[in-house]
Design a protein around this motif. Structure first.
Motif, short mmCIF file in Angstrom:
data_model
loop_
_atom_site.label_atom_id
_atom_site.label_comp_id
_atom_site.label_asym_id
_atom_site.label_seq_id
_atom_site.Cartn_x
_atom_site.Cartn_y
_atom_site.Cartn_z
N GLN A 192 2.24 7.45 4.41
CA GLN A 192 2.95 7.62 5.62
C GLN A 192 1.97 6.90 6.54
O GLN A 192 2.64 6.11 7.56
CB GLN A 192 2.85 9.14 5.96
CG GLN A 192 4.15 9.96 5.16
CD GLN A 192 3.97 11.38 5.38
OE1 GLN A 192 3.18 11.88 6.24
NE2 GLN A 192 4.81 12.18 4.74
N SER A 193 0.87 6.96 6.34
CA SER A 193 -0.18 6.21 7.20
C SER A 193 0.02 4.66 7.15
O SER A 193 0.16 3.93 8.12
CB SER A 193 -1.68 6.74 7.05
OG SER A 193 -2.50 5.67 7.72
N ALA A 194 0.11 3.98 5.88
CA ALA A 194 0.42 2.77 5.67
C ALA A 194 1.74 2.13 6.46
O ALA A 194 1.87 1.34 7.15
CB ALA A 194 0.47 2.29 4.40
N TYR A 240 1.26 4.13 -2.84
CA TYR A 240 0.93 5.43 -2.74
C TYR A 240 2.24 6.15 -3.19
O TYR A 240 1.78 7.33 -3.46
CB TYR A 240 0.25 5.90 -1.36
CG TYR A 240 -1.05 5.32 -0.92
CD1 TYR A 240 -2.25 5.42 -1.85
CD2 TYR A 240 -1.37 4.61 0.17
CE1 TYR A 240 -3.57 4.77 -1.62
CE2 TYR A 240 -2.75 4.18 0.48
CZ TYR A 240 -3.70 4.08 -0.53
OH TYR A 240 -4.97 3.67 -0.15
N ASN A 272 1.48 2.33 10.17
CA ASN A 272 0.44 1.01 10.55
C ASN A 272 1.38 -0.14 10.47
O ASN A 272 1.17 -1.01 11.57
CB ASN A 272 -0.71 0.84 9.65
CG ASN A 272 -1.82 1.87 10.06
OD1 ASN A 272 -1.80 2.54 10.81
ND2 ASN A 272 -2.66 2.07 8.68
N GLU A 316 0.79 -1.10 0.14
CA GLU A 316 -0.14 -0.08 -0.16
C GLU A 316 1.00 1.26 0.01
O GLU A 316 0.48 2.29 -0.72
CB GLU A 316 -0.97 -0.01 1.27
CG GLU A 316 -1.96 0.91 1.28
CD GLU A 316 -2.82 0.82 2.57
OE1 GLU A 316 -3.57 1.87 2.73
OE2 GLU A 316 -2.67 -0.25 3.24
N ALA A 317 1.99 1.11 0.85
CA ALA A 317 2.74 2.51 0.96
C ALA A 317 3.60 2.69 -0.41
O ALA A 317 3.56 3.81 -0.81
CB ALA A 317 3.87 2.30 1.97
N PHE A 346 -2.40 14.18 -0.81
CA PHE A 346 -3.07 13.15 -0.12
C PHE A 346 -2.43 11.84 -0.14
O PHE A 346 -2.26 10.91 0.71
CB PHE A 346 -4.41 13.12 -1.07
CG PHE A 346 -5.53 11.78 -0.86
CD1 PHE A 346 -6.19 11.78 0.28
CD2 PHE A 346 -5.12 10.88 -1.60
CE1 PHE A 346 -6.89 10.86 0.62
CE2 PHE A 346 -6.06 9.68 -1.20
CZ PHE A 346 -6.78 9.58 -0.40
N PHE A 347 -1.92 11.43 -1.41
CA PHE A 347 -1.20 10.12 -1.47
C PHE A 347 0.33 10.05 -0.54
O PHE A 347 0.57 8.74 -0.14
CB PHE A 347 -0.74 10.17 -2.99
CG PHE A 347 -2.01 9.59 -3.83
CD1 PHE A 347 -2.89 8.40 -3.41
CD2 PHE A 347 -2.30 10.15 -5.02
CE1 PHE A 347 -3.73 8.14 -4.17
CE2 PHE A 347 -3.38 9.76 -5.71
CZ PHE A 347 -3.95 8.78 -5.64
N GLN A 348 0.90 11.10 -0.47
CA GLN A 348 1.96 11.05 0.42
C GLN A 348 1.50 10.71 1.74
O GLN A 348 2.05 9.84 2.63
CB GLN A 348 2.59 12.35 0.40
CG GLN A 348 3.68 12.57 -0.84
CD GLN A 348 3.95 14.03 -0.93
OE1 GLN A 348 3.50 14.97 -0.34
NE2 GLN A 348 5.19 14.17 -1.43
N LYS A 349 0.49 11.29 2.37
CA LYS A 349 -0.09 10.96 3.75
C LYS A 349 -0.48 9.80 3.83
O LYS A 349 -0.31 8.94 4.87
CB LYS A 349 -1.23 12.25 4.12
CG LYS A 349 -0.72 13.56 4.34
CD LYS A 349 -1.73 14.50 4.72
CE LYS A 349 -1.08 15.89 5.30
NZ LYS A 349 -1.96 16.86 5.84
N SER A 350 -1.18 9.32 2.75
CA SER A 350 -1.70 7.93 2.77
C SER A 350 -0.40 6.84 2.83
O SER A 350 -0.65 5.88 3.68
CB SER A 350 -2.50 7.40 1.62
OG SER A 350 -3.63 8.38 1.39
#
Length: 65
Positions: free
Chosen positions: A51-53, A30, A56, A26-27, A45-49
């Motif tokens: 980072q979130s993956a 993104y 996690n 996922e990371a 948006f994709f950079q933050k996504s």
């Protein structure tokens, strides 16, 4: 492996590996999307996504230590 209920069985371990690989994939996706994005909002948006993956994945790894 002992018979304690806190031990992770083979199926649970396979599920955890699957989750970790999923977060990693996922990371990566993104990050690729962010590189290709022209719109700054979409790029962010994709950079933050991504980072979130990554976060996690790191959190799940912490539980395994």
């Amino acid at each position: 492996m002992s018979s304690m209920s806190s031990d992770i069985n083979e199926m649970e371990l396979q599920n955890i590996r699957h989750l970790l690989l999923g977060f990693e994939t996922e990371a990566d996706k993104y990050n690729c999307y962010a590189q290709d994005a022209q719109d700054p909002y979409i790029k962010q948006f994709f950079q933050k996504s991504a980072q979130s993956a990554t976060k996690n994945k790191q959190q799940l790894m912490q539980f395994l230590r």
